[in-house]
Design an enzyme around this catalytic site. Structure first.
Site, PDB file in Angstrom:
ATOM      1  N   GLY A 267       1.607  -0.955   0.101  1.00 13.31           N
ATOM      2  CA  GLY A 267      -0.092  -0.042   0.126  1.00 13.31           C
ATOM      3  C   GLY A 267       0.662   1.548   0.098  1.00 13.31           C
ATOM      4  N   GLY A 268       0.384   2.421  -0.834  1.00 16.15           N
ATOM      5  CA  GLY A 268       1.606   3.358  -0.751  1.00 16.15           C
ATOM      6  C   GLY A 268       2.405   2.861  -0.908  1.00 16.15           C
ATOM      7  N   GLU A 269       3.369   3.579  -0.276  1.00 18.55           N
ATOM      8  CA  GLU A 269       5.351   3.562  -0.091  1.00 18.55           C
ATOM      9  C   GLU A 269       5.858   2.465   0.249  1.00 18.55           C
ATOM     10  OE1 GLU A 269       4.714   6.588   2.904  1.00 18.55           O
ATOM     11  OE2 GLU A 269       3.631   5.841   1.287  1.00 18.55           O
ATOM     12  N   GLU A 270       4.831   1.149   0.248  1.00 20.04           N
ATOM     13  CA  GLU A 270       5.468   0.429   1.311  1.00 20.04           C
ATOM     14  C   GLU A 270       5.015  -1.180   0.473  1.00 20.04           C
ATOM     15  OE1 GLU A 270       4.873   1.289   6.140  1.00 20.04           O
ATOM     16  OE2 GLU A 270       3.124   0.695   4.633  1.00 20.04           O
TER      17      GLU A 270
END
Length: 361
Positions: A267-270
């Site tokens: 999710g996102g930058e993970e």
């Protein structure tokens, strides 16, 4: 014997020959029909390839069957597990097919002396006659199916190819339709930006990996990876540049992994990784390779450099340790926050406490 009786006997013999030929054709049609139904019913590319290679060999009592598939972008081979029972020959370019068919697009029957036998089959197969079936979709040659026999008379050049042509057409249609189904399946499991698996697939696959680790008493490593100061990258360079960074980081991560490892955008930058049969030392080595690769890369396409870094949290389920998946993931997530607390651009290993083993009374 009178002429009339001789003519009658000759006629009867001719009718018997025609009847036997019709019965033989009917048996052939039944065999081809059985194979074609199985091809059409295949639900995965691995199953389809198995039915083409092993099913055709058994149904037609052949000595060798080979399948060549044109796959320059590696799209087809990504749909077939490396441990699948049957594997085709993957072609990165068109040259091998051109060597077999030239500009032609029709089935070929090869006798014992035909030079193409040497390239169409492995030498140890001892093939002395063969049928080569071109696989064509929308006037494009996408592969070739080879049916081989050690009997030099099995595929005589004077024989008809009607059944073979139909089998080749059915095989090509089945490959195309199965690939389209695989594309839809993969699209539902893939993050569109990075090309890695998505969170939905990770949640499904992780349960399988945990079960395998516990069953085989093997270690299982989990890595949580987060971009450092990613909002600053978006604010400074724009969201398109941020997307490009995520895309390239996803590729770097994939390049560091083995075929059985699992990588997903969480999710996102993970990102999250599961490394089967990997203990602490091996997991830390992978984490550091990823961290150093990201830190050493310029993600910009312009003269102005764009640098990035990642923080990584690791947790390993020890061999023989009993644990639930949530404990493993939470431990890796907590280690990630510790890596951020320590200043980012580093890897931190967490310990996973084994849950008590419950046995039935």
């Amino acid at each position: 014997m009178t002429d009339d009786r001789a003519q009658l006997l000759a006629l009867r013999q001719r009718l018997q020959t025609l009847l036997e030929a019709a019965q033989d054709n009917e048996r052939k049609l039944d065999r081809f029909d059985a194979v074609e139904r199985k091809l059409i019913a295949a639900v995965s590319m691995a199953e389809l390839i198995e039915r083409l290679l092993m099913g055709c060999r058994d149904e037609f009592q052949l000595d060798a069957v080979e399948l060549w598939l044109l796959d320059p972008e590696c799209e087809l081979r990504r749909t077939v597990p490396p441990d699948a029972l049957a594997q085709p020959r993957w072609l990165d370019g068109y040259a091998p097919l051109a060597g077999l068919y030239g500009n032609g697009r029709t089935s070929q029957l090869l006798g014992e002396q035909h030079p193409a036998l040497a390239s169409a089959f492995a030498a140890q197969a001892g093939i002395r006659s063969a049928a080569l079936l071109p696989l064509i979709r929308e006037n494009v040659l996408i592969g070739s199916l080879h049916l081989g026999s050690t009997d030099p008379t099995r595929y005589d050049s004077s024989s008809g190819t009607k059944f073979l042509d139909r089998l080749g057409a059915i095989a090509a249609i089945s490959i195309e339709s199965t690939l389209n189904r695989e594309r839809l399946r993969i699209a539902g499991m893939t993050d569109a930006l990075t090309g890695l698996h998505n969170r939905r697939y990770f949640d499904h696959r992780s349960q399988i990996e945990l079960s395998q680790a516990l069953r085989h008493r093997a270690p299982l490593a989990c890595l949580f990876i987060a971009m450092d100061h990613f909002k600053q990258i978006n604010d400074t360079h724009g969201h398109s540049a941020g997307d490009q960074v995520l895309r390239q980081v996803g590729r770097l991560i994939q390049q560091m992994l083995r075929s059985g490892d699992l990588a997903a955008r969480y999710g996102g930058e993970e990102f999250v990784l599961l490394l089967p049969r990997t203990a602490e030392e091996g997991a830390l080595e992978v984490a550091e390779r990823i961290r150093l690769a990201v830190a050493g890369r310029d993600f910009s396409d312009s003269p102005t450099p764009l640098r990035a870094s990642v923080s990584i949290g690791l947790a390993v389920l020890p061999a023989g340790g009993a644990s639930d998946l949530a404990s493993l993931i939470n431990a890796a997530d907590a280690a990630l926050y510790e890596a951020k607390r320590q200043g980012r651009n580093c890897s931190v290993m967490a310990a996973v406490k084994s849950a008590p083993v419950v046995t039935s009374p």
